[in-house]
Scaffold this active site. Structure first.
Site, PDB file in Angstrom:
ATOM      1  N   ASP A 140       1.028  12.961   4.501  1.00  0.00           N
ATOM      2  CA  ASP A 140      -0.405  12.709   4.663  1.00  0.00           C
ATOM      3  C   ASP A 140      -1.145  13.970   5.121  1.00  0.00           C
ATOM      4  O   ASP A 140      -0.568  15.066   5.177  1.00  0.00           O
ATOM      5  CB  ASP A 140      -0.599  11.557   5.640  1.00  0.00           C
ATOM      6  CG  ASP A 140      -1.694  10.598   5.217  1.00  0.00           C
ATOM      7  OD1 ASP A 140      -2.685  11.056   4.613  1.00  0.00           O
ATOM      8  OD2 ASP A 140      -1.569   9.390   5.483  1.00  0.00           O
ATOM      9  N   GLY A 187      -7.103  13.261  -2.543  1.00  0.00           N
ATOM     10  CA  GLY A 187      -7.883  13.774  -3.657  1.00  0.00           C
ATOM     11  C   GLY A 187      -8.728  14.977  -3.326  1.00  0.00           C
ATOM     12  O   GLY A 187      -9.498  15.457  -4.169  1.00  0.00           O
ATOM     13  N   ASP A 207      -8.436   6.236   0.598  1.00  0.00           N
ATOM     14  CA  ASP A 207      -7.657   5.004   0.687  1.00  0.00           C
ATOM     15  C   ASP A 207      -8.328   3.865  -0.067  1.00  0.00           C
ATOM     16  O   ASP A 207      -9.566   3.723  -0.046  1.00  0.00           O
ATOM     17  CB  ASP A 207      -7.514   4.576   2.144  1.00  0.00           C
ATOM     18  CG  ASP A 207      -6.606   5.493   2.940  1.00  0.00           C
ATOM     19  OD1 ASP A 207      -6.123   6.484   2.377  1.00  0.00           O
ATOM     20  OD2 ASP A 207      -6.397   5.207   4.129  1.00  0.00           O
TER      21      ASP A 207
END
Length: 614
Positions: A140, A187, A207
């Site tokens: 992440d 993104g 998300d």
């Protein structure tokens, strides 16, 4: 002149994407189960054991703030009393794979309470994951921007996330254990251009949220990335909402699962499997949909047509065995009959049509297929034994009556007369005079010829955004650098609700005409993705005095919105729309953003040009 092939020009402008990892992993999109959607950052050992019916990834919440004295990561002993190595062995003994979660920042997403991330510890953490026999790592992007004091989330970081993900990729690849690497930087910095060389999938956007509206937002962001999909490199549309209590209806879940599958997104279940409603389990177990996702061709479906006023759109892509999968989404909340025109997905005839969710099949389908589609549902069809659009062999389409052979039904984009008809005879014709009669009263039309086969085609006249155009309000022209704003090299900007671009176009025919619009939109929904951000902009097209046709255009940017050329606002997309009201002589075609501030978007996309099919 004919419209220039936009796909080939974009390929020239972008160059070739970086070579994907060639390590044998993720030759088809990964599938599995993740703790996050159901349990957020509060997983535990028993939750994982209960749901261990798929490839398991334990998301945020498993770690602690401090490392061990030797610098290695450790797990929360309260939540995972037997430890991660034991959990991995348990999953492997069940014949499953073990996925875990890390972060390229100093802390994991979900902190506080703080859980340590991998920034500055990539080497030791990669070795630790391998020692735990981890099979995949979701990585992440929280707490990662040093220049701004490591905020939890930063959608406009001072530098690209790329080097941090490259660092972990390097150390994972140096282990003696293959570890699937899932890049999750939301993104930012258009990872499709660099992530395939580092990992096996990349999150295309922010998300997914537990709302139906999130499906439209995510699909709009997928549009400019579909051609990057392939074995070992998959655009990740985020986890599935299927099975989460009270989030989506059954038809909505079918649409969600179908589109994630045909776009070749990883299919990762995010709901608790125990206690899931039977209808949701049936959706997740649908072997046909899973097979579309795992098809060895590995090519993503792409957006083919969108009817914003009518509330539906069509996606399609190839499958092995010369088959095609097509998905027609009904955005309306009412069940209705909808028609899939086969030419919209590149076909004219299908020897077999299988309607997956209705469990129906038809044979020898010519030109179009109609079925009832539930509100927010999808017509998902597999098309086989097909002919390409524009081919009308007489043994399928012809009715012979004496000296006359009539071909029907023939698909035409418009009702005007400007088509080119090519007739091929299977043998020399004895006729000295051949007459061709066409019906132009509507769609579809019938074409009569003596014998043989025919094809119907049309070539557009192409108009650049600055050619014979009147601008009103704040609309202004902008010249782009070479190889951008294709195919014209220029665009019109600042089309708001009070501005227009009026094209003056002469026509020798009347009726309806099909337009192919080249547009640019890179208004990416980051902060707004939690609310109503849709990754789309509203465009209206009015011909003479007809009612405007509305088109919500998706993203087109294929460069970083932070650091790329034009910040992604130089990259063109293309969508078609049917317009009425054309007349012989002069025509005014008005591009604008009517009602843009009334629930759609304040700005229209930038306008590059338009192809008019006569």
């Amino acid at each position: 002149m004919a419209a220039i092939a936009l796909a080939s020009l974009l390929s020239t402008a972008l160059g070739n994407p970086l070579q994907a990892l060639n390590d044998g992993l993720a030759r088809t999109p990964q599938m599995g189960w993740n703790t996050y959607n159901q349990y957020n950052c509060f997983p535990n050992e028993s939750i994982v054991h209960e749901n261990a019916q798929a490839l398991v990834t334990i998301d945020c919440g498993w770690s602690v703030e401090d490392r061990l004295p030797d610098g290695t990561l450790t797990w929360n002993e309260t939540l995972f009393p037997q430890g991660f190595p034991a959990l991995g062995r348990h999953l492997h003994d069940l014949g499953l794979l073990f996925g875990t979660y890390g972060d390229s920042g100093i802390l994991l997403c979900g902190s506080p309470p703080n859980q340590t991330g991998s920034l500055y510890h990539e080497d030791i953490d990669a070795r630790t994951f391998a020692e735990w026999e981890v099979d995949s790592l979701k990585y992440d992007n929280c707490y990662s921007d040093a220049a701004t004091n490591y905020p939890n989330v930063n959608y406009a970081p001072s530098t690209s996330p790329h080097p941090r993900f490259a660092n972990m990729s390097q150390y994972l690849q140096s282990q003696d254990r293959p570890i699937l690497f899932q890049i999750c930087e939301w993104g930012i910095d258009f990872p499709a251009l660099w992530a395939p060389a580092l990992g096996h999938s990349w999150r295309i956007g922010n998300d997914i949220t537990p709302h139906w509206r999130s499906i439209f937002r995510t699909l709009n962001q997928a549009v400019p990335q579909t051609h990057f999909a392939g074995p070992g490199q998959w655009p990740d549309l985020d986890m599935l909402l299927v099975g989460l209590d009270g989030v989506l209806s059954v038809p909505e879940e079918q649409t969600h699962f179908s589109l994630w599958a045909v776009l070749k997104s990883p299919l990762v279940i995010g709901a608790a499997i125990a206690g899931m409603r039977a209808e949701s389990l049936e959706i997740l177990r649908n072997e046909d949909v899973i097979a579309f996702n795992q098809d060895t061709v590995g090519e993503s479906a792409r957006l083919r047509r969108r009817w914003s006023d009518a509330g539906y759109e069509v996606w399609s892509g190839p499958l092995e065995g010369d088959r095609v999968v097509a998905a027609l989404i009904n955005w309306s909340d009412e069940e209705r009959e909808l028609t899939l025109d086969l030419p919209d997905v590149g076909l004219q005839f299908a020897g077999g049509v299988r309607n997956i969710w209705r469990g129906e099949a038809e044979s020898d389908v010519k030109t179009s297929y109609t079925a009832s589609v539930q509100g927010h549902g999808v017509m998902l069809v597999e098309l086989s034994e097909a002919l390409s659009a524009g081919e009308y062999p007489s043994d399928i389409f012809a009715n012979i009556n004496g000296q006359s052979t009539t071909f029907s039904p023939v698909y035409a984009l418009t009702s005007s007369h400007g088509y080119t008809l090519n007739i091929t005879f299977s043998q020399p014709s004895p006729a000295t005079n051949i007459s061709v009669a066409t019906s132009a009263t509507g769609l579809p039309v019938s074409i009569s010829v003596p014998s043989g086969a025919s094809s119907v085609s049309a070539l557009p006249a192409y108009y650049s955004a600055t050619q014979n155009t009147t601008l009103t309000g704040g609309t202004s022209p902008y010249t782009c650098p070479d190889l951008f704003c294709l195919p014209t090299g220029a665009k019109l900007t600042n089309l708001d609700a009070d501005s227009t671009a009026i094209f003056h176009i002469a026509s020798t025919t009347s009726g309806s005409k099909y337009l192919e619009i080249d547009y640019i939109n890179n208004e990416v929904a980051f902060d707004s993705s939690w609310g109503w951000g849709a990754n789309s902009r509203n465009l209206t097209i009015q011909v003479n005095d007809e009612e405007p046709v509305r088109l919500e255009v998706p993203l087109s940017g294929q460069h970083s919105e932070l650091f790329g050329p034009g910040l992604g606002w130089y990259d063109s997309g293309r969508l078609g729309v049917l317009t009425d009201g054309w007349r012989v002589g002069g025509n005014e075609v008005v591009f604008g953003n009517e009602e843009g501030q009334a629930g759609f978007s304040s700005w229209a996309p930038d306008l590059v040009g338009v192809g008019v099919y006569d």
